[in-house]
Scaffold this motif. Structure first.
Motif, PDB file in Angstrom:
ATOM      1  N   LEU A  79       2.653   6.534   5.157  1.00 35.15           N
ATOM      2  CA  LEU A  79       3.471   6.610   3.950  1.00 35.15           C
ATOM      3  C   LEU A  79       2.648   7.076   2.748  1.00 35.15           C
ATOM      4  O   LEU A  79       3.061   7.975   1.997  1.00 35.15           O
ATOM      5  CB  LEU A  79       4.113   5.256   3.658  1.00 35.15           C
ATOM      6  N   GLY A  80       1.481   6.466   2.547  1.00 37.36           N
ATOM      7  CA  GLY A  80       0.645   6.841   1.413  1.00 37.36           C
ATOM      8  C   GLY A  80       0.190   8.288   1.496  1.00 37.36           C
ATOM      9  O   GLY A  80       0.206   9.019   0.497  1.00 37.36           O
ATOM     10  N   CYS A  82       1.596  10.856   3.241  1.00 38.76           N
ATOM     11  CA  CYS A  82       2.707  11.800   3.109  1.00 38.76           C
ATOM     12  C   CYS A  82       3.205  11.882   1.667  1.00 38.76           C
ATOM     13  O   CYS A  82       3.486  12.975   1.160  1.00 38.76           O
ATOM     14  CB  CYS A  82       3.843  11.395   4.047  1.00 38.76           C
ATOM     15  N   ILE A  83       3.320  10.741   0.997  1.00 39.19           N
ATOM     16  CA  ILE A  83       3.766  10.757  -0.397  1.00 39.19           C
ATOM     17  C   ILE A  83       2.748  11.482  -1.272  1.00 39.19           C
ATOM     18  O   ILE A  83       3.099  12.323  -2.110  1.00 39.19           O
ATOM     19  CB  ILE A  83       4.003   9.318  -0.899  1.00 39.19           C
ATOM     20  N   GLY A  86       2.876  15.267  -0.472  1.00 37.39           N
ATOM     21  CA  GLY A  86       4.100  15.885  -0.958  1.00 37.39           C
ATOM     22  C   GLY A  86       4.105  16.060  -2.471  1.00 37.39           C
ATOM     23  O   GLY A  86       4.383  17.157  -2.991  1.00 37.39           O
ATOM     24  N   VAL A  87       3.784  14.990  -3.196  1.00 38.64           N
ATOM     25  CA  VAL A  87       3.767  15.070  -4.663  1.00 38.64           C
ATOM     26  C   VAL A  87       2.651  15.994  -5.135  1.00 38.64           C
ATOM     27  O   VAL A  87       2.823  16.764  -6.092  1.00 38.64           O
ATOM     28  CB  VAL A  87       3.618  13.659  -5.267  1.00 38.64           C
ATOM     29  N   TRP A 133       3.693  -1.890  -0.107  1.00 41.75           N
ATOM     30  CA  TRP A 133       3.815  -0.804  -1.069  1.00 41.75           C
ATOM     31  C   TRP A 133       2.647  -0.710  -2.040  1.00 41.75           C
ATOM     32  O   TRP A 133       2.383   0.368  -2.587  1.00 41.75           O
ATOM     33  CB  TRP A 133       5.139  -0.913  -1.817  1.00 41.75           C
ATOM     34  N   VAL A 136       0.305   1.481  -0.174  1.00 41.36           N
ATOM     35  CA  VAL A 136       0.844   2.839  -0.132  1.00 41.36           C
ATOM     36  C   VAL A 136       0.604   3.545  -1.465  1.00 41.36           C
ATOM     37  O   VAL A 136       0.196   4.713  -1.504  1.00 41.36           O
ATOM     38  CB  VAL A 136       2.353   2.802   0.199  1.00 41.36           C
ATOM     39  N   ALA A 137       0.835   2.843  -2.559  1.00 40.20           N
ATOM     40  CA  ALA A 137       0.651   3.435  -3.887  1.00 40.20           C
ATOM     41  C   ALA A 137      -0.805   3.812  -4.122  1.00 40.20           C
ATOM     42  O   ALA A 137      -1.104   4.895  -4.659  1.00 40.20           O
ATOM     43  CB  ALA A 137       1.124   2.458  -4.963  1.00 40.20           C
ATOM     44  N   ALA A 140      -1.658   6.834  -1.862  1.00 33.45           N
ATOM     45  CA  ALA A 140      -0.988   8.035  -2.365  1.00 33.45           C
ATOM     46  C   ALA A 140      -1.676   8.562  -3.617  1.00 33.45           C
ATOM     47  O   ALA A 140      -1.794   9.778  -3.807  1.00 33.45           O
ATOM     48  CB  ALA A 140       0.477   7.728  -2.653  1.00 33.45           C
ATOM     49  N   PHE A 144      -3.211  12.210  -3.785  1.00 35.71           N
ATOM     50  CA  PHE A 144      -2.539  13.133  -4.703  1.00 35.71           C
ATOM     51  C   PHE A 144      -3.523  14.048  -5.420  1.00 35.71           C
ATOM     52  O   PHE A 144      -3.327  15.267  -5.453  1.00 35.71           O
ATOM     53  CB  PHE A 144      -1.722  12.341  -5.725  1.00 35.71           C
ATOM     54  N   SER A 200      -7.362   8.499   2.016  1.00 37.50           N
ATOM     55  CA  SER A 200      -6.184   7.664   2.239  1.00 37.50           C
ATOM     56  C   SER A 200      -6.571   6.379   2.975  1.00 37.50           C
ATOM     57  O   SER A 200      -6.049   5.298   2.676  1.00 37.50           O
ATOM     58  CB  SER A 200      -5.134   8.438   3.035  1.00 37.50           C
TER      59      SER A 200
END
Length: 271
Positions: A79-80, A82-83, A86-87, A133, A136-137, A140, A144, A200
Motif C-alpha cells: 500500500l505504501g 503503490c500510493i 502513484g502520487v 495506516w 503506510v503513510a 508512502a 513519494f 519503503s
C-alpha cells in the motif's frame, strides 16, 4: 545436430552458469566465514551462527509465529509503495510539464524533502493511530520524494525539438503524453521506483519499531529485547527477501516498459 547439442546454446548456458556461480560465491564465502567466526572471534550472543538462524527460521514458520507479522508488513509495504509511486508519478509529471508551477512549488517540495522522514513517524501515529495506516503513510512519504524527483527530471529533460516536431504533426496533449513524455521519462520512472523499494521497507520497519501491534519490525524489536539474535537475523533475512523479490519484479517491469530500447549484448562481454 539437435538443439541441446548446439555449441552456441551450450556456450550460453555455460556462461550463465558461470555468472551465477560468481554471483553466489561471495555470499557463500561470507556465510562460511560467519559460521566459523561465530563463537570463536565473537560471542554467539551478539552474532548467531547461520545454522542457528536457519533453525530459528524453520521454527518460526513451523509454529506459525511469523506468518501474521509477514502479512501485516506486506500489506503496509504494498500500500505504501503503490500510493507513493502513484502520487509521485502524477505530481512529478504535472510539475515537470508546467515551468510556472515548478517555480512556485519546487522550493516547498525541497523544504519538505529536507525533513527527516523518521521524525514524521510519531506525527503519523498521532494522526492515523498505531495500526496499518501510520506505516503506510510513512512508507508512502519516503517513496513519494524519490519517485517525484526522478519523474520531474525525466519530464523536464524531454527533447524540446522532438516536442515541437510532434506538435507540428498535429499531436494532442494525450498523444504527447503517451508517445513522447512517457517513453522519454520511463527510464527515470523505473529508476525512481527501484530506488524507492528499500526506502519503503525502511519506512514500514521504522513505523513498526515506533509503535505497532504486528509486523516484522515489531518481531525484530521483540527478538532484540529478549536477546534472540537468531530471531533478529531471521527477521532481517525476510526483509532482504522482500527487497530481492521486489527488485526482480521491477526488473521485469523495466524490460516490458523499455523494450523499445536496443538490447545490450552481454553474452560476449567479459566476466
Amino acid at each position: 545436430m539437435s538443439e541441446m547439442t548446439d555449441p552456441t546454446l551450450l556456450q550460453r548456458l555455460g556462461l550463465r552458469l558461470l555468472r551465477l556461480l560468481l554471483l553466489l560465491l561471495p555470499g557463500a564465502i561470507l556465510i562460511l566465514f560467519w559460521q566459523w567466526a561465530s563463537g570463536r572471534l565473537i560471542a554467539t550472543l551478539y552474532v548467531s551462527k547461520p545454522t542457528d538462524i536457519a533453525a530459528r527460521f524453520y521454527e518460526m514458520f513451523a509454529s506459525g509465529e511469523i506468518q501474521p507479522h509477514i502479512m501485516i508488513t506486506l500489506q503496509e509495504l504494498v500500500l505504501g509503495y503503490c500510493i507513493g509511486v502513484g502520487v509521485g508519478v502524477v505530481a512529478g509529471y504535472l510539475l515537470g510539464r508546467s515551468p510556472r508551477a515548478a517555480a512556485i512549488f519546487e522550493p516547498y517540495v525541497m523544504a519538505f524533502y529536507g525533513i527527516p522522514k523518521i521524525a514524521l513517524a510519531p506525527l503519523f501515529i498521532i494522526w492515523f493511530g498505531i495500526g496499518l495506516w501510520s506505516k503506510v503513510a510513512l512508507a508512502a512519504t519516503m517513496v513519494f520524494f524519490l519517485v517525484f524527483y526522478n519523474v520531474y527530471v525525466g519530464v523536464r529533460n524531454v527533447d524540446r525539438e522532438l516536442l515541437n516536431l510532434a506538435r507540428i504533426m498535429g499531436a494532442g496533449e494525450s498523444q504527447l503524453t503517451r508517445h513522447v513524455y512517457f517513453p522519454a521519462a520511463a527510464p527515470f520512472v523505473i529508476m525512481g521506483m527501484r530506488m524507492a523499494i528499500p526506502y519503503s521497507v525502511i519506512g514500514v520497519i521504522v513505523g513498526e519499531f515506533t509503535s505497532s501491534v504486528k509486523g516484522l519490525g515489531l518481531f525484530i524489536n521483540q527478538a532484540s529485547s529478549t536477546y534472540d539474535p537468531a530471531g533478529v537475523f531471521a527477521g532481517i533475512a525476510l526483509l532482504l527477501m522482500f527487497i530481492v523479490v521486489a527488485n526482480a519484479v521491477a526488473g521485469q517491469l523495466e524490460k516490458r516498459l523499455l523494450r523499445w530500447r536496443p538490447a545490450i549484448n552481454t553474452e560476449r562481454s567479459e566476466i
